[in-house]
Motif scaffolding. Structure first.
Motif: not given
Length: 220
Positions: A18, A21, A44, A47, A156, A165
């Motif tokens: 985390a 990235f 953020s 992720l 992702f 997500t």
């Protein structure tokens, strides 16, 4: 044969991935306004949620475990490899890291980061010269950095889809569109007709096929 051992509870992996990235994204996003910070905060959070399920606690697998076990009884859904849901569901029998969806994910993520980095270099040079960025990636779309971030997020999702997500992805896309519209109003105020002509010539997010192939656009 692919690895069926459990590899969850690795919260150090969650933290490291985390941080790496998010820091990389921050180096290009450079949020300034409250809206910028809200958008970057959601990015953020995306992720963190992703890596928390990838290495920490497989919430999506737990929620869907009954359905998954009944439809695909031959798979150990609590092994780490099973987190690559698309490979498992479509019957990829060997290491999922070499599966078609994982390869597609790597292409999307790599392309997204490359586009974001290339766009930032062009934008930085234009800002230093107090000019409008219209070359490089900006010759194809008006907001290549946002397109790059969306490609990364989509990559992702293809690699490791989770319920959280999947819910956050459309929210981020909407936020990027709103940010782009806000930036365009500022650019119109600063560059006037020059930017208006640029808007008429270059699409916002999806490049024209003629531009990508080098062919002249058909007359309107």
């Amino acid at each position: 044969m692919h690895d069926t051992s459990s590899a969850y509870g690795l919260w150090g992996y969650v933290l490291v991935n985390a941080v790496v990235f998010i820091a990389f994204a921050f180096s290009f996003a450079r949020p300034k306004t409250p809206r910028d910070w809200r958008s970057f905060g959601v990015f953020s959070a995306f992720l963190v949620a992703l890596f928390a399920e990838m290495y920490g606690f497989p919430l999506t697998i737990y929620v869907l475990s009954g359905w998954l076990q009944s439809r695909f009884p031959g798979i150990d859904w609590f092994s780490h490899d099973a987190g690559h849901l698309l490979e498992m569901i479509f019957g990829w029998k060997t290491n999922p890291h070499f599966g078609p969806f994982h390869v597609l994910s790597s292409v999307l993520i790599g392309a997204g980061f490359w586009l974001t980095a290339a766009a930032w270099k062009t934008l930085y040079a234009a800002q230093r010269a107090d000019q409008l960025a219209t070359t490089g990636a900006y010759a194809y779309v008006r907001h290549p950095q946002y397109v790059g971030f969306v490609l990364v997020l989509l990559g992702f999702l293809v690699q490791w889809p989770t319920l959280l997500t999947l819910a956050m992805f459309p929210l981020l896309v909407v936020m990027y569109v709103r940010l782009a519209r806000s930036e365009e109003r500022e650019a119109l105020a600063q560059f006037g007709e020059t930017y208006r002509a640029y808007m008429a010539r270059v699409p916002a997010f999806v490049p024209r096929w003629a531009a990508l192939t080098g062919r002249p656009a058909a007359p309107a």
